[in-house]
Enzyme design. Structure first.
Site, mmCIF file in Angstrom:
data_model
loop_
_atom_site.group_PDB
_atom_site.id
_atom_site.type_symbol
_atom_site.label_atom_id
_atom_site.label_comp_id
_atom_site.label_asym_id
_atom_site.label_seq_id
_atom_site.Cartn_x
_atom_site.Cartn_y
_atom_site.Cartn_z
ATOM 1 N N GLY A 97 -5.969 82.751 58.146
ATOM 2 C CA GLY A 97 -5.738 81.405 57.620
ATOM 3 C C GLY A 97 -5.714 81.282 56.114
ATOM 4 O O GLY A 97 -5.418 80.205 55.596
ATOM 5 N N TYR A 121 4.121 99.290 62.927
ATOM 6 C CA TYR A 121 3.912 97.844 62.797
ATOM 7 C C TYR A 121 4.839 97.088 63.745
ATOM 8 O O TYR A 121 4.421 96.142 64.432
ATOM 9 C CB TYR A 121 4.177 97.427 61.355
ATOM 10 C CG TYR A 121 4.062 95.943 61.097
ATOM 11 C CD1 TYR A 121 2.810 95.345 60.918
ATOM 12 C CD2 TYR A 121 5.195 95.144 61.012
ATOM 13 C CE1 TYR A 121 2.697 93.986 60.679
ATOM 14 C CE2 TYR A 121 5.093 93.783 60.772
ATOM 15 C CZ TYR A 121 3.839 93.208 60.607
ATOM 16 O OH TYR A 121 3.741 91.855 60.378
ATOM 17 N N LYS A 174 3.799 94.607 66.898
ATOM 18 C CA LYS A 174 4.193 93.196 66.956
ATOM 19 C C LYS A 174 4.991 92.892 68.228
ATOM 20 O O LYS A 174 4.803 91.851 68.857
ATOM 21 C CB LYS A 174 5.012 92.830 65.717
ATOM 22 C CG LYS A 174 4.182 92.615 64.460
ATOM 23 C CD LYS A 174 3.352 91.346 64.568
ATOM 24 C CE LYS A 174 2.639 91.005 63.281
ATOM 25 N NZ LYS A 174 1.799 89.796 63.405
#
Length: 323
Positions: free
Chosen positions: A18, A145, A149
């Protein structure tokens, strides 16, 4: 917090990652469009290590989320990916599995994860769309990566098929905005350009841009992405992911983008294109037809305005910006 208290206070929306580019933009949108039945919690890596099942469980126990926006990930530039593909795979698989499994175990109603256009096959046709994710291997430079994902989409489908979970994902194109990473080595095109122009203006030196400036990209302002993210959380009911992007007609060249950044900084110095440097992929056009089928009237911020706002923020916050 008991189930009774949860229902009484409405949604508790926990955002992992966040404190980054997208998380900060979502925080802004959540304040601008406050709803009495929503409580927002924005977490950073300082709050807990999502690689740890125990620390992940502790965060869910502490905040009792009913909804999760999952942004946290191990990310890096080209060199880091090339030399540490296994690390990117293992770390992101751990993070994603911990978040999704704990969300399932604690009865979270909905999870929206953030994917990336790098998950698409390296060899493909354009425009790319949501049906093409698993049609071939991703680019070899960051396969660790990319596959990690991609696996979120597999997990979302699995949790829905086996347990009925409402877990989904979004796929943004090139994001830029306030709180970006302006590092000249690992930063992306726009924040890297901004840092270069800032330094050239400060030092009275020419601005050197790598490549010809001809490649085309779809850039999405983090504020627009955040507005769409919140819509997905509140309204989008599919498990299948959705591309969040400006349209094909809004692709801009790196040269156009650089000219807008130069104008926003009011830079009057020399601009040089170093054509000995590679341009990279010429285009990676994505279709936003699915998004438009849901939101035909959504208004994106004009790129020139969005760049001006980002430059103004970078100049005002240069000392604290990631660089």
């Amino acid at each position: 917090m008991s189930a009774e208290k949860k229902s009484r206070t409405g949604k508790v929306i926990m955002v992992t990652g966040g404190s980054g580019l997208v998380g900060k933009a979502i925080e802004r949108v959540s304040k601008e469009d406050q709803r009495p039945d929503e409580t927002w919690v924005f977490l950073s890596s300082k709050d807990g290590d999502l690689r740890s099942k125990e620390e992940t469980a502790a965060l869910f126990e502490k905040y009792q989320p009913t909804h999760v926006i999952h942004l946290a990930a191990m990310v890096g530039g080209l060199f880091a990916n090339l030399s540490h593909n296994l690390d990117f795979w293992r770390t992101n698989i751990k993070i994603n599995d911990n978040v999704l499994q704990t969300a399932y175990e604690t009865g979270v109603k909905k999870v929206v994860s953030c994917l990336s256009t790098c998950i698409f096959p390296d060899k493909t046709t354009y425009p790319i769309d949501e049906t093409m994710i698993h049609n071939g291997p991703p680019h070899d430079s960051n396969f660790g990566y990319s596959y990690a994902k991609r696996s979120i989409d597999i997990q979302n489908r699995g949790y829905h098929a086996q347990y009925g979970c409402q877990f989904t994902a979004v796929i943004p194109t090139n994001v830029f905005g306030q709180w970006d990473n302006f590092n000249l080595q690992d930063g992306h095109v726009i924040p890297g350009l901004m840092h270069k122009v800032y330094q050239a203006k400060r030092d009275g030196t020419p601005l050197t841009i790598w490549g010809t400036g001809k490649p085309l990209r779809q850039f999405i302002y983090s504020y627009d992405l955040a507005r769409l993210f919140v819509w997905v959380l509140r309204e989008y009911e599919e498990i299948a992911p959705i591309i969040l992007s400006v349209g094909e007609e809004d692709e801009v060249s790196i040269k156009e983008c650089a000219e807008h950044v130069v104008e926003a900084f009011d830079f009057k110095g020399e601009v040089v294109y170093d054509t000995t440097k590679s341009d990279g992929q010429y285009k990676k056009t994505a279709s936003n037809a699915k998004l438009r089928s849901y939101l035909p009237d959504f208004k994106f911020t004009p790129i020139k305005q969005a760049l001006k706002e980002t430059v103004a923020w970078f100049e005002a916050n240069y000392d604290i910006a990631r660089k």
